[in-house]
Design a protein around this motif. Structure first.
Motif, mmCIF file in Angstrom:
data_model
loop_
_atom_site.group_PDB
_atom_site.id
_atom_site.type_symbol
_atom_site.label_atom_id
_atom_site.label_comp_id
_atom_site.label_asym_id
_atom_site.label_seq_id
_atom_site.Cartn_x
_atom_site.Cartn_y
_atom_site.Cartn_z
ATOM 1 N N SER A 95 0.844 -1.188 0.000
ATOM 2 C CA SER A 95 0.000 0.000 0.000
ATOM 3 C C SER A 95 0.883 1.243 0.000
ATOM 4 C CB SER A 95 -0.908 0.010 1.231
ATOM 5 O OG SER A 95 -0.134 0.198 2.402
ATOM 6 N N ASP A 96 0.328 2.354 -0.436
ATOM 7 C CA ASP A 96 1.095 3.603 -0.483
ATOM 8 C C ASP A 96 1.591 4.005 0.897
ATOM 9 O OD1 ASP A 96 0.829 3.807 -3.207
ATOM 10 O OD2 ASP A 96 -0.872 5.197 -3.128
ATOM 11 N N ALA A 97 0.759 3.824 1.913
ATOM 12 C CA ALA A 97 1.146 4.191 3.279
ATOM 13 C C ALA A 97 2.312 3.335 3.766
ATOM 14 C CB ALA A 97 -0.043 4.056 4.218
ATOM 15 N N ALA A 98 2.258 2.036 3.497
ATOM 16 C CA ALA A 98 3.325 1.138 3.928
ATOM 17 C C ALA A 98 4.622 1.439 3.182
ATOM 18 C CB ALA A 98 2.910 -0.315 3.693
ATOM 19 N N MET A 99 4.525 1.718 1.890
ATOM 20 C CA MET A 99 5.718 2.035 1.100
ATOM 21 C C MET A 99 6.343 3.350 1.560
ATOM 22 S SD MET A 99 6.106 -0.518 -0.904
ATOM 23 C CE MET A 99 7.056 -0.120 -2.328
ATOM 24 N N HIS A 100 5.511 4.332 1.867
ATOM 25 C CA HIS A 100 6.013 5.621 2.357
ATOM 26 C C HIS A 100 6.716 5.448 3.700
ATOM 27 C CE1 HIS A 100 6.286 9.907 2.989
ATOM 28 N NE2 HIS A 100 5.719 9.745 4.175
ATOM 29 N N LEU A 101 6.129 4.676 4.581
ATOM 30 C CA LEU A 101 6.722 4.430 5.896
ATOM 31 C C LEU A 101 8.047 3.666 5.773
ATOM 32 C CD1 LEU A 101 6.306 4.848 8.905
ATOM 33 C CD2 LEU A 101 5.078 2.681 8.964
ATOM 34 N N ALA A 102 8.106 2.688 4.880
ATOM 35 C CA ALA A 102 9.346 1.930 4.669
ATOM 36 C C ALA A 102 10.434 2.830 4.094
ATOM 37 C CB ALA A 102 9.075 0.753 3.740
ATOM 38 N N GLU A 103 10.084 3.701 3.162
ATOM 39 C CA GLU A 103 11.059 4.628 2.576
ATOM 40 C C GLU A 103 11.575 5.612 3.625
ATOM 41 O OE1 GLU A 103 13.491 6.529 -0.200
ATOM 42 O OE2 GLU A 103 12.531 4.580 -0.227
ATOM 43 N N LYS A 104 10.682 6.072 4.476
ATOM 44 C CA LYS A 104 11.072 6.993 5.547
ATOM 45 C C LYS A 104 12.020 6.311 6.537
ATOM 46 C CE LYS A 104 8.860 10.215 8.706
ATOM 47 N NZ LYS A 104 7.589 10.704 9.242
ATOM 48 N N ALA A 105 11.747 5.068 6.884
ATOM 49 C CA ALA A 105 12.611 4.318 7.799
ATOM 50 C C ALA A 105 13.971 4.039 7.163
ATOM 51 C CB ALA A 105 11.940 3.004 8.201
ATOM 52 N N ARG A 106 13.984 3.719 5.858
ATOM 53 C CA ARG A 106 15.241 3.470 5.162
ATOM 54 C C ARG A 106 16.101 4.730 5.135
ATOM 55 N NH1 ARG A 106 17.729 5.125 1.140
ATOM 56 N NH2 ARG A 106 15.934 6.279 0.393
ATOM 57 N N LEU A 107 15.497 5.870 4.838
ATOM 58 C CA LEU A 107 16.238 7.125 4.796
ATOM 59 C C LEU A 107 16.772 7.490 6.183
ATOM 60 C CD1 LEU A 107 17.238 9.522 3.168
ATOM 61 C CD2 LEU A 107 15.035 10.620 3.577
ATOM 62 N N ALA A 108 15.981 7.278 7.220
ATOM 63 C CA ALA A 108 16.430 7.570 8.592
ATOM 64 C C ALA A 108 17.638 6.718 8.956
ATOM 65 C CB ALA A 108 15.295 7.333 9.579
ATOM 66 N N GLU A 109 17.624 5.450 8.582
ATOM 67 C CA GLU A 109 18.767 4.570 8.860
ATOM 68 C C GLU A 109 19.988 4.995 8.055
ATOM 69 O OE1 GLU A 109 21.046 1.318 10.395
ATOM 70 O OE2 GLU A 109 19.437 2.611 11.125
#
Length: 87
Positions: free
Chosen positions: A6-20
């Motif tokens: 889902s768009d929400a899950a993909m956005h959250l995963a991208e945000k977590a990847r960038l934070a790491e």
């Protein structure tokens, strides 16, 4: 973990990847003993002419508050940052 596409899950995963990635960049910069050189390049995002550097940690840190719709604007921003750092 949300494994749906889902768009929400993909956005959250991208945000977590960038934070790491930003955390790892910070660790690398602060652990350098003598020198820390950072190289940057940009590739276009998939099916787009927009530079993809803002998806990487160093690009996000340098360009985050700016919209980068073209490679020319990205190069101008990097030149500005390099000029400030050099002096």
């Amino acid at each position: 973990y949300d494994l749906s596409k889902s768009d929400a899950a993909m956005h959250l995963a991208e945000k977590a990847r960038l934070a790491e990635d930003i955390r790892l960049l910070s660790v690398a910069r602060t652990r350098a003993v003598h020198n820390c050189d950072v190289g940057m390049y940009t590739l276009a995002e998939v099916r787009s002419r927009k530079p993809g550097i803002t998806r990487a940690a160093v690009g996000y840190v340098v360009c985050a508050p700016y919209l980068m719709p073209s490679a020319e604007l990205w190069h101008a921003r990097v030149d500005d940052v390099c000029t400030c750092v050099a002096y």
